[in-house]
Design a protein around this motif. Structure first.
Motif, PDB file in Angstrom:
ATOM      1  N   VAL A  22      -4.992   4.655  -6.827  1.00  0.00           N
ATOM      2  CA  VAL A  22      -3.670   4.173  -7.710  1.00  0.00           C
ATOM      3  C   VAL A  22      -2.494   4.860  -7.427  1.00  0.00           C
ATOM      4  N   PHE A  23      -2.612   6.215  -6.911  1.00  0.00           N
ATOM      5  CA  PHE A  23      -1.516   6.937  -6.275  1.00  0.00           C
ATOM      6  C   PHE A  23      -0.771   6.275  -5.267  1.00  0.00           C
ATOM      7  N   ASP A  24      -1.431   5.269  -4.383  1.00  0.00           N
ATOM      8  CA  ASP A  24      -0.439   4.289  -3.595  1.00  0.00           C
ATOM      9  C   ASP A  24       0.512   3.716  -4.303  1.00  0.00           C
ATOM     10  N   LEU A  25       0.287   3.278  -5.499  1.00  0.00           N
ATOM     11  CA  LEU A  25       1.458   2.664  -6.385  1.00  0.00           C
ATOM     12  C   LEU A  25       2.178   3.565  -7.241  1.00  0.00           C
ATOM     13  N   THR A  26       1.585   4.681  -7.816  1.00  0.00           N
ATOM     14  CA  THR A  26       2.291   5.299  -8.750  1.00  0.00           C
ATOM     15  C   THR A  26       3.352   6.343  -8.143  1.00  0.00           C
ATOM     16  N   THR A  27       2.948   6.581  -6.696  1.00  0.00           N
ATOM     17  CA  THR A  27       3.851   7.536  -6.130  1.00  0.00           C
ATOM     18  C   THR A  27       5.130   6.801  -5.434  1.00  0.00           C
ATOM     19  N   ASP A  28       5.179   5.558  -5.550  1.00  0.00           N
ATOM     20  CA  ASP A  28       6.229   4.842  -5.143  1.00  0.00           C
ATOM     21  C   ASP A  28       7.130   4.463  -6.121  1.00  0.00           C
ATOM     22  N   VAL A  29       8.119   4.797  -6.158  1.00  0.00           N
ATOM     23  CA  VAL A  29       9.096   4.830  -7.546  1.00  0.00           C
ATOM     24  C   VAL A  29       9.394   3.274  -7.819  1.00  0.00           C
ATOM     25  N   GLU A  30       9.707   2.710  -6.847  1.00  0.00           N
ATOM     26  CA  GLU A  30      10.202   0.962  -6.959  1.00  0.00           C
ATOM     27  C   GLU A  30       8.933   0.301  -7.357  1.00  0.00           C
ATOM     28  N   ARG A  31       7.709   0.261  -6.722  1.00  0.00           N
ATOM     29  CA  ARG A  31       6.713  -0.224  -7.089  1.00  0.00           C
ATOM     30  C   ARG A  31       6.226   0.078  -8.432  1.00  0.00           C
ATOM     31  N   ARG A  32       6.126   1.175  -8.662  1.00  0.00           N
ATOM     32  CA  ARG A  32       5.645   1.743  -9.920  1.00  0.00           C
ATOM     33  C   ARG A  32       6.590   1.200 -11.032  1.00  0.00           C
ATOM     34  N   LYS A  33       7.822   1.213 -11.033  1.00  0.00           N
ATOM     35  CA  LYS A  33       8.775   0.467 -12.024  1.00  0.00           C
ATOM     36  C   LYS A  33       8.252  -1.062 -12.222  1.00  0.00           C
ATOM     37  N   VAL A  34       8.094  -1.656 -11.168  1.00  0.00           N
ATOM     38  CA  VAL A  34       7.626  -3.052 -11.237  1.00  0.00           C
ATOM     39  C   VAL A  34       6.503  -3.293 -11.966  1.00  0.00           C
ATOM     40  N   ALA A  35       5.317  -2.429 -11.657  1.00  0.00           N
ATOM     41  CA  ALA A  35       4.034  -2.445 -12.048  1.00  0.00           C
ATOM     42  C   ALA A  35       4.134  -2.032 -13.820  1.00  0.00           C
ATOM     43  N   VAL A  36       4.863  -1.113 -14.068  1.00  0.00           N
ATOM     44  CA  VAL A  36       5.032  -0.623 -15.458  1.00  0.00           C
ATOM     45  C   VAL A  36       5.501  -1.817 -16.379  1.00  0.00           C
ATOM     46  N   ASP A  37       6.772  -2.379 -15.696  1.00  0.00           N
ATOM     47  CA  ASP A  37       7.417  -3.529 -16.536  1.00  0.00           C
ATOM     48  C   ASP A  37       6.370  -4.654 -16.604  1.00  0.00           C
ATOM     49  N   TRP A  38       5.556  -5.080 -15.586  1.00  0.00           N
ATOM     50  CA  TRP A  38       4.823  -6.137 -15.712  1.00  0.00           C
ATOM     51  C   TRP A  38       3.554  -5.921 -16.958  1.00  0.00           C
ATOM     52  N   ILE A  39       3.151  -4.418 -17.031  1.00  0.00           N
ATOM     53  CA  ILE A  39       2.120  -4.249 -17.934  1.00  0.00           C
ATOM     54  C   ILE A  39       2.742  -4.455 -19.201  1.00  0.00           C
ATOM     55  N   VAL A  40       3.955  -3.738 -19.514  1.00  0.00           N
ATOM     56  CA  VAL A  40       4.701  -3.540 -20.516  1.00  0.00           C
ATOM     57  C   VAL A  40       4.636  -5.021 -21.193  1.00  0.00           C
TER      58      VAL A  40
END
Length: 328
Positions: free
Chosen positions: A267-285
């Protein structure tokens, strides 16, 4: 003083203690959170049983609570905000299981208000793991079949919901036939009981011989051979854990013959990448807002019984997330 979960030696759940420690102010870029619920993660158990850093050591990646204090150079938060934590930091640097947690502001998210404290503590670790593998990496689409071993765990259930949300077909694997009805209720299109059914034959039956385009596996071990046999030609096998204590064998000729992509994922592959993490968080929200994503909580323990929570985790009998509540 504040109570924090720590361990002073490696071992089973019984090594965990509740220690009183002094409370520090958050430093630059940090937020202090008065926790309300803690999510228990398989990685916590791995840390506790195999840790090699200085003792005593704290523990924990997932929590929800209220902002208690804000460090310098932090914007966008106020004291009292309801927040939860994204796993994007080393738990040995910021152990968060306790009454007060200090975390990097980059890990703190204002979660949807529709979630309870327990659900918020059961949100980010599992949904970001499943989203990062299935959507960000494998580009799961409508009509795809995804094979999900250990499906009754919190990540497995998140994967079922995420697959359903994009129109894919989640097929759950479980060792326990008693879990079949619950997994079907949680959205699995089909459930294969590995000790009773032939995984490859059943997947061929379910997919008219095509196999699963995506395999999402936290287990490894000898069972990987069947998963590769059940994968579709040109498919993707994602390994995100090693729950099996046995050696993992790879049927090389079959993997080559099917032109499979086999890759590791964390999961750190995603969560330590600021841009990808924002997309993921918005998608989940958005998924939570549309009620297509909903954290499943298995059992709730009080902080005083953190040992019981870890024992429940290691029993393998849970369906969903184990959560610990923190008294106010």
């Amino acid at each position: 003083m504040s109570k924090i979960v720590r361990f002073h030696a490696t071992g089973g759940p019984e090594v965990l203690t509740l220690d009183d420690v002094g409370v520090r102010e958050p430093g630059q870029g940090e937020i202090r959170i008065r926790t309300r619920a803690l999510g228990v993660n398989r990685a916590d158990a791995m840390l506790r049983s195999g840790h090699r850093a200085e003792f005593p050591s704290g523990i924990g990646w997932e929590a929800s609570g209220e902002v208690d204090a804000i460090g310098p150079d932090v914007a966008g938060f106020t004291v009292g905000d309801a927040v939860s934590l994204i796993p994007c930091f080393r738990t040995t640097d910021h152990p968060i299981h306790g009454e007060l947690a200090i975390a990097p502001a980059t890990a703190v998210v204002k979660h949807p208000a529709t979630l309870s404290w327990e659900q918020a503590a059961a949100l980010w670790g599992q949904y970001l793991t499943a989203y990062g593998a299935l959507i960000d990496t494998a580009d799961l689409k409508a009509g795809d079949t995804v094979l999900i071993p250990a499906a009754s765990g919190s990540v497995g259930l998140a994967a079922i919901q995420i697959a359903r949300s994009v129109g894919a077909r989640p097929v759950a694997l479980t060792r326990n036939s008693a879990k079949r009805p619950r997994l079907l209720d949680e959205g699995a299109e089909a459930v294969v009981v590995t000790g009773e059914e032939d995984v490859v034959a059943r997947l061929n039956e379910l997919t008219d011989g095509h196999g699963a385009r995506v395999v999402f596996d936290p287990v490894g071990g000898p069972a990987l051979t069947d998963l590769i046999g059940a994968a579709a030609p040109g498919g993707t096998v994602i390994l995100y854990g090693a729950l099996s204590s046995q050696a993992t064998t790879l049927p090389v000729l079959q993997a080559i013959g099917k032109s499979l992509t086999i890759r590791g994922y964390k999961v750190f592959d995603l969560t330590t990448d600021v841009e990808r993490r924002k997309v993921a968080v918005d998608w989940i929200v958005d998924g939570v807002a549309r009620n297509v994503l909903r954290p499943v909580v298995d059992t709730v323990f009080p902080l005083e019984d953190i040992v019981g929570a870890h024992r429940r985790l290691e029993s393998g009998s849970q369906v969903g997330k184990i959560v610990v509540t923190v008294p106010r």
